[in-house]
Scaffold this active site. Structure first.
Site, PDB file in Angstrom:
ATOM      1  N   HIS A  18      -0.986  13.907   9.786  1.00  0.00           N
ATOM      2  CA  HIS A  18      -1.006  12.472   9.493  1.00  0.00           C
ATOM      3  C   HIS A  18       0.395  11.956   9.815  1.00  0.00           C
ATOM      4  O   HIS A  18       1.354  12.253   9.089  1.00  0.00           O
ATOM      5  CB  HIS A  18      -1.376  12.278   8.019  1.00  0.00           C
ATOM      6  CG  HIS A  18      -1.805  10.901   7.692  1.00  0.00           C
ATOM      7  ND1 HIS A  18      -2.964  10.331   8.189  1.00  0.00           N
ATOM      8  CD2 HIS A  18      -1.232   9.954   6.912  1.00  0.00           C
ATOM      9  CE1 HIS A  18      -3.083   9.104   7.727  1.00  0.00           C
ATOM     10  NE2 HIS A  18      -2.040   8.839   6.962  1.00  0.00           N
ATOM     11  N   LYS A 163      -6.593   1.121  10.016  1.00  0.00           N
ATOM     12  CA  LYS A 163      -5.148   0.848   9.961  1.00  0.00           C
ATOM     13  C   LYS A 163      -4.460   1.879  10.851  1.00  0.00           C
ATOM     14  O   LYS A 163      -4.752   3.071  10.755  1.00  0.00           O
ATOM     15  CB  LYS A 163      -4.703   0.965   8.501  1.00  0.00           C
ATOM     16  CG  LYS A 163      -3.222   1.200   8.270  1.00  0.00           C
ATOM     17  CD  LYS A 163      -2.859   0.849   6.841  1.00  0.00           C
ATOM     18  CE  LYS A 163      -1.714   1.663   6.313  1.00  0.00           C
ATOM     19  NZ  LYS A 163      -1.241   1.212   5.003  1.00  0.00           N
ATOM     20  N   LYS A 165      -0.982   3.699  12.124  1.00  0.00           N
ATOM     21  CA  LYS A 165       0.397   3.965  11.736  1.00  0.00           C
ATOM     22  C   LYS A 165       1.246   3.954  12.994  1.00  0.00           C
ATOM     23  O   LYS A 165       1.024   4.786  13.901  1.00  0.00           O
ATOM     24  CB  LYS A 165       0.478   5.344  11.084  1.00  0.00           C
ATOM     25  CG  LYS A 165      -0.149   5.372   9.707  1.00  0.00           C
ATOM     26  CD  LYS A 165       0.638   4.478   8.790  1.00  0.00           C
ATOM     27  CE  LYS A 165       0.557   4.886   7.362  1.00  0.00           C
ATOM     28  NZ  LYS A 165       1.289   3.954   6.500  1.00  0.00           N
ATOM     29  N   ASP A 193       0.519  -0.582  10.432  1.00  0.00           N
ATOM     30  CA  ASP A 193       1.551  -0.369   9.413  1.00  0.00           C
ATOM     31  C   ASP A 193       2.765   0.223  10.123  1.00  0.00           C
ATOM     32  O   ASP A 193       2.702   1.324  10.671  1.00  0.00           O
ATOM     33  CB  ASP A 193       1.039   0.586   8.332  1.00  0.00           C
ATOM     34  CG  ASP A 193       2.007   0.689   7.158  1.00  0.00           C
ATOM     35  OD1 ASP A 193       3.081   0.066   7.223  1.00  0.00           O
ATOM     36  OD2 ASP A 193       1.680   1.397   6.177  1.00  0.00           O
ATOM     37  N   GLU A 219       1.658  -4.796   8.630  1.00  0.00           N
ATOM     38  CA  GLU A 219       2.178  -4.320   7.343  1.00  0.00           C
ATOM     39  C   GLU A 219       3.629  -3.847   7.465  1.00  0.00           C
ATOM     40  O   GLU A 219       3.955  -3.031   8.337  1.00  0.00           O
ATOM     41  CB  GLU A 219       1.269  -3.167   6.870  1.00  0.00           C
ATOM     42  CG  GLU A 219       1.691  -2.528   5.576  1.00  0.00           C
ATOM     43  CD  GLU A 219       0.646  -1.518   5.078  1.00  0.00           C
ATOM     44  OE1 GLU A 219      -0.506  -1.522   5.556  1.00  0.00           O
ATOM     45  OE2 GLU A 219       1.006  -0.714   4.207  1.00  0.00           O
ATOM     46  N   ASP A 244       4.704  -4.247   1.861  1.00  0.00           N
ATOM     47  CA  ASP A 244       4.284  -2.997   1.228  1.00  0.00           C
ATOM     48  C   ASP A 244       5.460  -2.344   0.494  1.00  0.00           C
ATOM     49  O   ASP A 244       5.647  -2.562  -0.697  1.00  0.00           O
ATOM     50  CB  ASP A 244       3.663  -2.049   2.267  1.00  0.00           C
ATOM     51  CG  ASP A 244       3.185  -0.754   1.629  1.00  0.00           C
ATOM     52  OD1 ASP A 244       3.062  -0.716   0.391  1.00  0.00           O
ATOM     53  OD2 ASP A 244       2.936   0.235   2.352  1.00  0.00           O
ATOM     54  N   LYS A 268       0.343  -0.848  -5.026  1.00  0.00           N
ATOM     55  CA  LYS A 268       0.120   0.584  -5.235  1.00  0.00           C
ATOM     56  C   LYS A 268       0.488   0.900  -6.671  1.00  0.00           C
ATOM     57  O   LYS A 268       1.571   0.505  -7.125  1.00  0.00           O
ATOM     58  CB  LYS A 268       1.015   1.398  -4.294  1.00  0.00           C
ATOM     59  CG  LYS A 268       0.676   1.197  -2.835  1.00  0.00           C
ATOM     60  CD  LYS A 268       1.648   1.909  -1.940  1.00  0.00           C
ATOM     61  CE  LYS A 268       1.196   1.789  -0.491  1.00  0.00           C
ATOM     62  NZ  LYS A 268       2.247   2.161   0.445  1.00  0.00           N
ATOM     63  N   GLU A 322      -7.399   0.562   0.867  1.00  0.00           N
ATOM     64  CA  GLU A 322      -7.281   1.744   1.736  1.00  0.00           C
ATOM     65  C   GLU A 322      -7.322   3.005   0.861  1.00  0.00           C
ATOM     66  O   GLU A 322      -6.532   3.920   1.049  1.00  0.00           O
ATOM     67  CB  GLU A 322      -5.999   1.673   2.571  1.00  0.00           C
ATOM     68  CG  GLU A 322      -4.749   1.531   1.734  1.00  0.00           C
ATOM     69  CD  GLU A 322      -3.452   1.619   2.522  1.00  0.00           C
ATOM     70  OE1 GLU A 322      -3.484   1.575   3.752  1.00  0.00           O
ATOM     71  OE2 GLU A 322      -2.402   1.726   1.873  1.00  0.00           O
TER      72      GLU A 322
HETATM   73  C1  MUC Z   1       1.683   3.160   3.393  1.00  0.00           C
HETATM   74  O1  MUC Z   1       2.785   2.875   3.783  1.00  0.00           O
HETATM   75  O2  MUC Z   1       0.859   2.267   3.343  1.00  0.00           O
HETATM   76  C2  MUC Z   1      -1.067   4.405   3.211  1.00  0.00           C
HETATM   77  C3  MUC Z   1      -1.883   4.894   4.167  1.00  0.00           C
HETATM   78  C4  MUC Z   1      -1.182   5.852   4.875  1.00  0.00           C
HETATM   79  O3  MUC Z   1      -1.553   6.512   5.813  1.00  0.00           O
HETATM   80  O4  MUC Z   1       0.064   5.931   4.366  1.00  0.00           O
HETATM   81  C5  MUC Z   1       0.128   5.169   3.188  1.00  0.00           C
HETATM   82  C6  MUC Z   1       1.416   4.563   2.928  1.00  0.00           C
HETATM   83 MG    MG Z   2       2.307   0.821   4.202  1.00  0.00          MG
END
Ligand code: MUC
Ligand code: MG
Length: 387
Positions: A18, A163, A165, A193, A219, A244, A268, A322
């Site tokens: 991941h 989403k 990354k 994000d 994000e 975030d 969160k 999420e």
């Molecule tokens: C984040 O920064 O949002 C949420 C999903 C993911 O893959 O990492 C987290 C942290």
């Molecule tokens: Mg995030």
């Protein structure tokens, strides 16, 4: 009255790598808190962070150490008679440590709910929904793999919001990756994000291209230290900008909300410092006209159930959630897994968290982690001795 507090480090491998801007995860270490009371109740709580100290200022090890060294003696000595009193005590004597506080509060609310025979959502003011839509995060680091993963999720009716990354590659590469995925699934919501990776100037040009490509949400594109910059991006672009990492405890969320620094808050429970704090942030966002998104710190099933109870109480949750953490892990630590179906998660209805943990599995992973930590320290000791 609290009789015992036990903490366990429970590392569980992820189903694939991941990749985030700040780290690559191959396992997630859950910090589990087990509280037993003198009258025979037990509750579970969980704290997680991402990539040790890569994401936030608490690590699984610091959370465990601080609970064992400071939280537990204080709680056992002062013997608070309710969750509210326990949290008041912790907040008076222990600064920061929001993740650890979240795990303790979760376990205490689990007990309180079980004692009263009601789910935690009802202790938090009452749920207004029983189902939460859950986005899936594509972070394999490979465009073709991400597209096939997304199509599989859609075909299985598991997820229809994705989403991505980004932030660890050159910007042009990241944008090409995102747009290729959006073009492969044009009718589905795709968000990005950036995990703070861009400068404000980089964000200006990158967000323009993402907005033009139909991306639905951006994000935390820039550093959490640049609050004014986030506000400038929010005002400049039409596409929704989500805060975030910058959304931390309620005090700090209040300043962000009052200054309208973002279109959406990712909430969160760990970052907030607990479930009630996360509810408070949700209420402040609502009052300030800021949209809400149910975030994850990649919690396992205990933290995910706790988050679900919180998000079920938000009067509006237009950007959904999420809460996919448990699905990223290769094993489940509940006797019956959380219920994911029809693109979402069902908020548990049984008392407390509404889940039952599989203690054998938990102790199996915890023991493995203790053994490997002992082997590592022996190795380090002998390596140092020989030099
Ligand atoms: C984040 O920064 O949002 C949420 C999903 C993911 O893959 O990492 C987290 C942290
Ligand atoms: Mg995030």
């Amino acid at each position: 009255m609290i009789r015992s507090i036990t903490t366990l480090l429970v590392p569980i491998p992820t189903i694939r790598e991941h990749k985030l801007a700040c780290t690559v995860m191959r396992e997630q270490t859950l910090v589990l808190v087990h509280i037993q009371t003198a009258d025979g109740f037990e509750g579970w709580g969980e704290a997680t962070t991402i990539g040790g100290l890569n994401y936030a200022e608490e690590s699984p090890h610091s959370i465990k150490t601080n609970i064992d060294t400071y939280f537990t003696p204080l709680l056992l000595k002062e013997a608070p008679t309710s969750t509210a009193k326990a949290m008041q005590l912790l907040n008076q004597h222990i600064s920061g440590n929001r993740f650890a506080k979240c795990a303790i509060e979760t376990a205490l609310l689990d007990i309180e709910g079980k004692r009263l025979g009601i789910p935690i959502s009802e202790l938090l003011g009452g749920r207004v929904r029983d189902e939460l839509e859950v986005a899936w995060t594509l972070a394999s680091g490979d465009t073709a793999k991400d597209i096939s993963e997304a199509k599989q999720m859609i075909a299985q009716k598991k997820h229809r919001i994705f989403k991505l990354k980004i932030g660890s590659n050159p910007i042009d590469e990241d944008i090409a990756h995102v747009l290729a995925i959006k073009q492969a699934i044009p009718e589905y919501r795709v968000t990005v994000d950036v995990n703070q990776a861009w400068t404000e100037l980089e964000a200006m040009s990158a967000i323009k291209r993402l907005q033009d490509g139909g991306i639905d949400l951006i994000e935390q594109p820039i550093s959490m230290r640049n609050q004014a910059g986030l506000k400038r991006l929010k005002e400049y672009f039409e596409v929704a900008i989500m805060a975030d990492e910058i959304v931390q405890d309620p005090q700090n969320a209040f300043r962000l909300a009052a200054d309208h620094c973002a279109d959406v808050f990712a909430v969160k429970i760990n970052q907030a410092g607990g479930l009630k704090a996360a509810c408070l942030i949700g209420q402040m966002a609502k009052l300030a006209g800021i949209e809400l998104y149910g975030g994850t710190m990649l919690e396992g099933p205990i933290g995910t159930a706790a988050s679900a109870h919180v998000f079920s109480t938000y009067s509006s949750l237009n950007f959904d959630t999420e809460l996919f953490g448990p699905l990223l892990l290769t094993d489940d630590i509940l006797t019956r897994p959380l219920e994911y179906h029809n693109y979402g998660l069902t908020v548990p209805t049984a008392p407390g968290l509404g889940i039952e943990v599989d203690k054998d599995k938990i102790y199996h992973y915890a023991e493995r982690s203790l053994l490997s930590a002992a082997a590592a320290s022996r190795q380090q000791y002998f390596a140092t001795e020989k030099t």
